[in-house]
Design an enzyme around this catalytic site. Structure first.
Site, mmCIF file in Angstrom:
data_model
loop_
_atom_site.group_PDB
_atom_site.id
_atom_site.type_symbol
_atom_site.label_atom_id
_atom_site.label_comp_id
_atom_site.label_asym_id
_atom_site.label_seq_id
_atom_site.Cartn_x
_atom_site.Cartn_y
_atom_site.Cartn_z
ATOM 1 N N LYS A 1 0.875 -1.170 0.000
ATOM 2 C CA LYS A 1 0.000 0.000 0.000
ATOM 3 C C LYS A 1 0.913 1.222 0.000
ATOM 4 O O LYS A 1 1.614 1.490 0.972
ATOM 5 C CB LYS A 1 -0.888 -0.001 1.240
ATOM 6 N N ASP B 1 2.121 4.955 0.187
ATOM 7 C CA ASP B 1 1.653 6.092 0.978
ATOM 8 C C ASP B 1 1.820 7.380 0.166
ATOM 9 O O ASP B 1 2.776 8.121 0.345
ATOM 10 C CB ASP B 1 2.451 6.152 2.287
ATOM 11 N N TYR C 1 -2.269 0.640 -10.083
ATOM 12 C CA TYR C 1 -2.756 -0.567 -9.401
ATOM 13 C C TYR C 1 -4.252 -0.824 -9.584
ATOM 14 O O TYR C 1 -4.788 -1.772 -9.043
ATOM 15 C CB TYR C 1 -2.421 -0.531 -7.908
ATOM 16 N N LYS D 1 -2.730 -2.710 7.538
ATOM 17 C CA LYS D 1 -1.802 -1.633 7.872
ATOM 18 C C LYS D 1 -0.653 -2.141 8.748
ATOM 19 O O LYS D 1 -0.828 -3.076 9.530
ATOM 20 C CB LYS D 1 -2.539 -0.515 8.635
ATOM 21 N N CYS E 1 -17.725 24.443 30.790
ATOM 22 C CA CYS E 1 -17.100 24.655 29.488
ATOM 23 C C CYS E 1 -16.066 25.778 29.578
ATOM 24 O O CYS E 1 -16.395 26.881 30.008
ATOM 25 C CB CYS E 1 -18.182 25.010 28.464
ATOM 26 N N CYS F 1 -17.381 28.940 27.327
ATOM 27 C CA CYS F 1 -18.548 29.787 27.573
ATOM 28 C C CYS F 1 -19.039 29.712 29.010
ATOM 29 O O CYS F 1 -19.970 30.422 29.383
ATOM 30 C CB CYS F 1 -19.691 29.433 26.613
ATOM 31 N N CYS G 1 -20.495 20.464 26.583
ATOM 32 C CA CYS G 1 -20.948 21.796 26.966
ATOM 33 C C CYS G 1 -22.442 21.894 26.659
ATOM 34 O O CYS G 1 -22.891 21.489 25.588
ATOM 35 C CB CYS G 1 -20.168 22.823 26.151
ATOM 36 N N CYS H 1 -22.522 29.034 22.924
ATOM 37 C CA CYS H 1 -21.095 28.739 23.144
ATOM 38 C C CYS H 1 -20.310 29.125 21.890
ATOM 39 O O CYS H 1 -20.537 28.578 20.815
ATOM 40 C CB CYS H 1 -20.897 27.264 23.449
HETATM 41 S S1 IVH Z 1 -6.696 -0.194 -4.434
HETATM 42 C C1 IVH Z 1 -11.299 0.411 -4.674
HETATM 43 N N1 IVH Z 1 -4.140 -0.551 -4.134
HETATM 44 O O1 IVH Z 1 -5.015 3.569 -0.468
HETATM 45 C C2 IVH Z 1 -9.992 0.521 -4.027
HETATM 46 N N2 IVH Z 1 -5.098 1.401 -3.188
HETATM 47 O O2 IVH Z 1 -6.923 3.580 1.733
HETATM 48 C C3 IVH Z 1 -8.946 1.047 -4.920
HETATM 49 N N3 IVH Z 1 -3.475 2.877 -2.117
HETATM 50 O O3 IVH Z 1 -7.422 5.561 -2.005
HETATM 51 C C4 IVH Z 1 -7.675 1.213 -4.227
HETATM 52 N N4 IVH Z 1 -1.699 1.664 -2.531
HETATM 53 O O4 IVH Z 1 -4.971 5.931 -2.645
HETATM 54 C C5 IVH Z 1 -5.179 0.243 -3.870
HETATM 55 N N5 IVH Z 1 -1.872 -0.972 -3.996
HETATM 56 C C6 IVH Z 1 -2.908 -0.196 -3.736
HETATM 57 C C7 IVH Z 1 -2.761 1.018 -3.040
HETATM 58 C C8 IVH Z 1 -3.892 1.789 -2.770
HETATM 59 C C9 IVH Z 1 -2.153 2.782 -1.985
HETATM 60 C C10 IVH Z 1 -4.293 3.993 -1.584
HETATM 61 C C11 IVH Z 1 -5.293 4.578 -2.523
HETATM 62 C C12 IVH Z 1 -6.613 4.450 -1.828
HETATM 63 C C13 IVH Z 1 -6.195 4.317 -0.404
HETATM 64 C C14 IVH Z 1 -7.240 3.597 0.400
#
Ligand code: IVH
Length: 704
Positions: free
Chosen positions: A124, A126, A232, A320, A425, A428, A443, A449
């Site tokens: 995934k 970033d 991807y 994650k 609060c 306020c 509050c 407020c």
């Molecule tokens: S698939 C329908 N593959 O992660 C889902 N997403 O948390 C399509 N991302 O918005 C996403 N690497 O920006 C997919 N290998 C990967 C990814 C990936 C990063 C991001 C993407 C997505 C977000 C979701």
């Protein structure tokens, strides 16, 4: 540069000049057409346009997608153009533990009625996602994700990214490729070194640097920043790429896209875990940031059957990596008062780097959390409380706000005092109450407020709500606190221009940070938002528990403001309007009560009425596919379904625009009864509701 003859310009100069001209001409157009207040003479306007045309004639390749020569007079939106995604850009559900991965696999198999499913696993990345649209093999548009439905047009910028092909050989006629824009560690370090040299602020991390570079109005800046792209996924396609995820990725690679080499097939959750650990072990040496591993069902026909929840696909999950941790000193605990009056404790920390980002604030959740208890009164952190001066552990998980996780008692000073959570609060002075079963102290000041008032306004102008260009959190705070502008409730935003015009002296344009042009732009942006879709409006009201998804569901149910408003005024537990509200899938008792309360409260109601008087609310239509026979109908499933799981049946019905309810009432249109159907089928008979069997349902849903 304006005076330099077009013939003498280098390509880079020409590009910058075209960007400048596009901006100047757009502004001039807005002033002329939208504001009826021309800012430059016709002759100057024509001169700019001629220069633009001459530049485009000399450098045809540099012509911008937002070229002023294509403008037909109407003002373009300030900033980036908006792009409505033809296929929504979704996000992913998260998994954190191995059990979440096993659960995901179980859910998928159960939904599909299969005993084993094959997945792809890949890093995934970033960064930020981007949709690239190709027509006839040419890149015609690039758009950011935005809110998933509408993104920003960053075509000119995407064209500067080397990993993004401008042309494709042998591609489907229409092809949208999706992937992640990111910056490598090495490029990030070099960019920050340059920033420092120039005395500019460094970027916090590669992701921010990538986002800041892609979202540049001037494409020459993007071009100077080395961005990369991994493909991807895909959006609209005129013909399928392949029948499996893995083969589709291979096809993208053949077409010239960079795909991630760490993508593999896995046949079990154990194999997914193994690949996860392999990628985690390489994480530090990859040269770019990743924050987990994404698992996707490999068979695209199965993906199709699994479909989507409101914002995430059922066929994928992001596993994650664990959050990054650091220890630091807790300097103070501040209380912030939110839009719904919640008192949130914020830890002020001695700045510390957590996963590459400097953290000086973190959330402490609520009063029980500080005291060392969870919401049911059970001890957390072995019951250790958190005190000012303590040595605390901070962590970050993905995008979310840093959190305080733990405390080191061995480092506690002997005179440290337990933290006393305020009972009034701090903003306020109204009493702050906790309702039984609620871990949050609130509050009770409501609209009196100031903190709640200003937070509500910030929410009102936020992205999924009114999203008014030039009116962000900073301006809202300023306008709220300025006694002459007195923007205290949403309606005041829409009377601002008239009040400003009527005030002889203290005009907005004379205030710090404003000028004639920015004020004109702001008023135009506000004016444009008088027309607002019902779902945005409902979300913008900032009613507790009513998030963006719920607002969308509610808006589609009632379709128009008068229908919605009448229903809210009429609904009371037990009556038909109340039952109707609860029949919306996704609306429970708590949300319903919160809505009804908001419309009952005289001060809230007055604020809503004042706002509506300023607006032109646009109806919203049910999201249904072409004229399906069941669009807009309310269905109830009962008994056992043999050809698909209950979850799949419900998902299919919703995709066709129907609502699925849990119980049969006079409002039910159709009951689908499988073997073993009991009281619901009887209710349907009693009420005269039509009942069909599973085969008839399959035919109706177009699945046979
Ligand atoms: S698939 C329908 N593959 O992660 C889902 N997403 O948390 C399509 N991302 O918005 C996403 N690497 O920006 C997919 N290998 C990967 C990814 C990936 C990063 C991001 C993407 C997505 C977000 C979701």
């Amino acid at each position: 540069m304006m005076d330099k003859p077009v013939e003498d310009l280098t390509e880079a100069e020409a590009r910058a000049e075209l960007a400048r001209l596009a901006k100047a001409l757009t502004e001039a157009n807005t002033a002329y057409h939208t504001l009826d207040a021309p800012e430059i003479s016709d002759a100057d306007y024509d001169a700019l346009k001629r220069r633009n045309a001459a530049l485009e004639a000399r450098f045809p390749g540099l012509k911008r997608p937002d070229s002023p020569s294509d403008m037909v007079g109407a003002a373009l939106a300030p900033g980036f153009g908006k792009v409505a995604h033809r296929v929504r850009m979704l996000s992913l559900e998260n998994a954190f533990a191995e059990t979440d991965v096993v659960d995901f696999d179980e859910r998928v198999k159960k939904f599909l009625g299969l005993t084993a499913v094959t997945y792809t696993a890949e890093p995934k990345i970033d960064g930020l996602s981007l949709n690239l649209r190709y027509e006839g093999g040419r890149l015609v548009q690039a758009a950011t994700r935005g809110d998933g439905e509408t993104g920003e047009d960053v075509t000119a910028n995407a064209r500067t990214i080397a990993d993004i092909p401008q042309r494709l050989a042998d591609a489907p006629q229409v092809m949208e490729v999706r992937g992640e824009v990111y910056m490598s560690h090495a490029d990030f370090a070099a960019l920050n070194a340059r920033q420092a040299q120039r005395g500019d602020k460094p970027f916090a991390n590669p992701r921010n640097a990538a986002a800041g570079s892609l979202r540049q109005l001037d494409a020459t800046i993007t071009a100077a920043r080395p961005l990369r792209f991994f493909a991807y996924a895909w959006g609209e396609l005129s013909e399928a790429l392949a029948t499996t995820q893995l083969a589709a990725i291979a096809r993208l690679s053949d077409l010239g896209f960079t795909t991630n080499p760490l993508t593999v097939l896995c046949h079990s959750p154990a194999a997914l875990m193994e690949h996860y650990r392999r990628i985690e072990a390489q994480r530090a040496t990859l040269g770019y940031d990743i924050d987990g591993v994404v698992y996707k069902v490999d068979d695209l026909a199965l993906q199709e059957r699994l479909g989507f929840r409101s914002a995430t696909p059922r066929w994928a999950i992001a596993h994650k990596f664990p959050a990054e941790l650091a220890w630091t000193r807790l300097l103070a605990i501040d209380i912030q008062v939110g839009r719904t009056g919640a008192l949130s404790p914020v830890a002020r920390l001695q700045p510390v780097t957590v996963g590459g980002v400097v953290v000086s604030n973190a959330t402490l959740h609520n009063e029980d959390y500080i005291a060392g208890r969870n919401s049911s009164g059970q001890p957390i952190r072995e019951g250790k409380d958190i005190r000012v001066g303590d040595w605390v552990q901070v962590y970050r998980a993905g995008d979310v706000i840093p959190k305080v996780a733990d405390v080191d008692l061995s480092k506690r000073k002997s005179d440290a005092q337990p933290y006393v959570f305020p009972k009034i609060c701090p903003e306020c002075g109204s009493p702050a109450h906790r309702e039984p079963g609620d871990s949050v102290r609130r509050c009770t000041g409501g609209l009196i407020c100031p903190a709640q008032g200003v937070e509500r306004l910030k929410h009102f102008v936020s992205r999924g709500a009114f999203d008014i260009e030039g009116l962000g959190a900073k301006q809202v705070e300023l306008f709220f606190n300025d006694p002459d502008l007195a923007v205290r409730q949403p309606a005041d935003i829409f009377t601002l221009a008239a009040r400003d015009a009527a005030s002889p002296l203290k005009k907005l344009k004379n205030r710090d940070g404003f000028g004639e042009r920015s004020v004109a732009n702001l008023f135009a942006a506000i004016e444009a938002r008088r027309r607002i879709a019902l779902d945005r409006l409902i979300f913008a009201l900032g009613i507790r528990h009513v998030g963006e998804v719920a607002a969308g569901l509610i808006a589609r149910h009632y379709a128009t403001w008068p229908a919605f408003e009448a229903a809210m005024a009429a609904a009371e537990p037990g009556n038909p309007a109340w039952e109707d509200l609860l029949s919306i899938d996704g609306v429970g008792e708590v949300l319903a009560q919160s809505l009804v309360d908001a419309f009952r409260n005289p001060a809230e109601r007055a604020a809503i009425d004042a706002l509506i008087a300023e607006l032109d609310v646009q109806p919203v239509q049910a999201r249904s596919t072409a004229a399906s026979d069941i669009a807009g109908k309310t269905l109830v499933f009962t008994g056992t379904l043999e050809k698909m799981s209950r979850a799949e049946a419900k998902a299919r019905a919703e995709a066709l625009g129907a609502k699925v309810a849990g119980s049969v009432s006079a409002r039910t249109d159709l009951v689908i009864a499988g073997p073993g159907a009991g009281s619901k089928a009887k209710d349907a008979q009693r009420l005269g509701v039509k009942i069909i069997d599973e085969d008839a349902w399959i035919a109706l849903a177009g699945l046979s």
